[in-house]
Design a protein around this motif. Structure first.
Motif, PDB file in Angstrom:
ATOM      1  N   VAL B  37       0.863  -1.229   0.031  1.00  0.00           N
ATOM      2  CA  VAL B  37      -0.129   0.054  -0.062  1.00  0.00           C
ATOM      3  C   VAL B  37       0.906   1.189  -0.029  1.00  0.00           C
ATOM      4  O   VAL B  37       2.015   1.271   0.719  1.00  0.00           O
ATOM      5  N   GLN B  39       1.361   5.715   0.169  1.00  0.00           N
ATOM      6  CA  GLN B  39       0.609   6.943   0.445  1.00  0.00           C
ATOM      7  C   GLN B  39       1.606   7.905   0.185  1.00  0.00           C
ATOM      8  O   GLN B  39       2.645   8.426   0.414  1.00  0.00           O
ATOM      9  N   LYS B  43      -1.317  12.821   1.627  1.00  0.00           N
ATOM     10  CA  LYS B  43      -2.400  12.236   0.727  1.00  0.00           C
ATOM     11  C   LYS B  43      -2.840  10.842   1.650  1.00  0.00           C
ATOM     12  O   LYS B  43      -2.513  10.351   2.746  1.00  0.00           O
ATOM     13  N   GLY B  44      -3.972  10.237   1.219  1.00  0.00           N
ATOM     14  CA  GLY B  44      -4.516   9.035   1.676  1.00  0.00           C
ATOM     15  C   GLY B  44      -3.709   7.703   1.128  1.00  0.00           C
ATOM     16  O   GLY B  44      -2.710   7.854   0.626  1.00  0.00           O
ATOM     17  N   LEU B  45      -4.576   6.767   1.707  1.00  0.00           N
ATOM     18  CA  LEU B  45      -3.903   5.461   1.478  1.00  0.00           C
ATOM     19  C   LEU B  45      -4.168   4.645   0.088  1.00  0.00           C
ATOM     20  O   LEU B  45      -5.423   4.953  -0.177  1.00  0.00           O
ATOM     21  N   TRP B  47      -4.157   1.210  -2.317  1.00  0.00           N
ATOM     22  CA  TRP B  47      -3.698  -0.326  -2.327  1.00  0.00           C
ATOM     23  C   TRP B  47      -2.881  -0.080  -3.681  1.00  0.00           C
ATOM     24  O   TRP B  47      -3.314   0.256  -4.748  1.00  0.00           O
ATOM     25  N   TYR B  95       4.097   0.974   2.123  1.00  0.00           N
ATOM     26  CA  TYR B  95       4.146   0.069   3.231  1.00  0.00           C
ATOM     27  C   TYR B  95       3.820  -1.279   2.793  1.00  0.00           C
ATOM     28  O   TYR B  95       2.805  -1.635   1.784  1.00  0.00           O
ATOM     29  N   PHE B 107      -5.904  -6.501   6.403  1.00  0.00           N
ATOM     30  CA  PHE B 107      -4.780  -6.206   6.552  1.00  0.00           C
ATOM     31  C   PHE B 107      -4.434  -6.206   7.985  1.00  0.00           C
ATOM     32  O   PHE B 107      -4.766  -4.908   8.768  1.00  0.00           O
ATOM     33  N   TRP B 110       1.128  -3.855   9.711  1.00  0.00           N
ATOM     34  CA  TRP B 110       1.515  -3.143   8.767  1.00  0.00           C
ATOM     35  C   TRP B 110       3.154  -2.775   9.118  1.00  0.00           C
ATOM     36  O   TRP B 110       3.415  -2.713  10.358  1.00  0.00           O
ATOM     37  N   GLY B 111       3.838  -2.683   8.290  1.00  0.00           N
ATOM     38  CA  GLY B 111       5.170  -1.940   8.481  1.00  0.00           C
ATOM     39  C   GLY B 111       5.351  -0.460   8.718  1.00  0.00           C
ATOM     40  O   GLY B 111       4.171   0.248   8.675  1.00  0.00           O
ATOM     41  N   GLN B 112       6.450   0.143   8.860  1.00  0.00           N
ATOM     42  CA  GLN B 112       6.552   1.476   8.906  1.00  0.00           C
ATOM     43  C   GLN B 112       6.666   2.349   7.725  1.00  0.00           C
ATOM     44  O   GLN B 112       6.702   3.313   7.760  1.00  0.00           O
TER      45      GLN B 112
END
Lengths: 106, 120
Positions: B37, B39, B43-45, B47, B95, B107, B110-112
């Motif tokens: 994913v 970003q 802004k937003g996320l 996929w 991510y 999901f 999540w990673g950083q």
């Protein structure tokens, strides 16, 4: 593509108050809906999956409801650490899509 | 504990390529689907791509189809994203995320993230 629309875009609430965030899908996603919290500089954190199931370690003040096209995330008594951006996401069909986010401000 | 550690981001010229990695630990990697994913700044996320546990199902967002390739090495517990023909619109934090079952699900971790900047 399923379009996810969140409302409001921003919400100002005082600590201890209740916050209600909405998410609408352009077509039915059944209960395949998740909510995420994101704080600045961090990756998203899963709060709710299957529309109403709390993820491991998530406090009971977070609750989700809805099915089909209308969903709600409720935070019953806001704590200081809850001020963040919240995203809904459908994983019912491809492509997976997210809402644009709701910013929760003090 | 589940841990996901992305790497490989950086500054790349328009038209260039980059390969991202996501090292996983704390769970049986091969048993779960994985996903990327992104970003964009402020802004937003969005996929990007997903892959099943055995790598027999792969999906891409239209915005990256034909340019990005997702893969995984279950023996090394690592997820990859090969990104070619990059443009400024691909600038974002990327991510990786674990999914809850072998062929999909939500999901759950999540990673950083790793920052990719496409600029001349």
């Amino acid at each position: 593509e399923v379009v996810m629309t969140q409302s409001p875009a921003a919400l100002s609430v005082s600590p201890g108050e209740r916050a209600t965030l909405s998410c609408r899908a352009s077509q039915s996603v059944s209960s395949n809906l998740a909510w995420f919290q994101q704080k600045p500089g961090q990756g998203p954190r899963l709060l709710i999956y299957s529309a109403s199931s709390r993820a491991t370690g998530i406090p009971a003040r977070f609750s989700g409801s809805g099915s089909g096209t209308e969903f709600t995330l409720t935070i019953s008594s806001l704590q200081s650490e809850d001020f963040a951006v919240y995203y809904c996401q459908q994983y019912n069909s491809w492509p997976i899509t997210f809402g644009q986010g709701t910013r929760l401000d003090i | 504990d589940v841990q996901l550690l992305e790497s490989g981001g950086g500054l790349v010229l328009p038209g260039g390529s980059l390969r991202l990695s996501c090292a996983a630990s704390g769970f049986t990697f091969s048993n779960y689907a994985m996903t990327w994913v992104r970003q964009a700044p402020g802004k937003g996320l969005e996929w990007v791509s997903a892959i099943s546990g055995p790598s027999d199902y792969i999906y891409y967002a239209d915005s990256v189809k034909g340019r990005f390739t997702i893969s995984r090495d279950n023996s090394e517990k690592t997820l990859y994203l090969q990104m070619n023909s990059l443009s400024a619109e691909d600038t974002a934090v990327y991510y990786c995320a674990k999914r809850s079952i072998e062929y999909g699900g939500h999901f759950d971790f999540w990673g950083q993230g790793t920052l990719v900047t496409v600029s001349s």
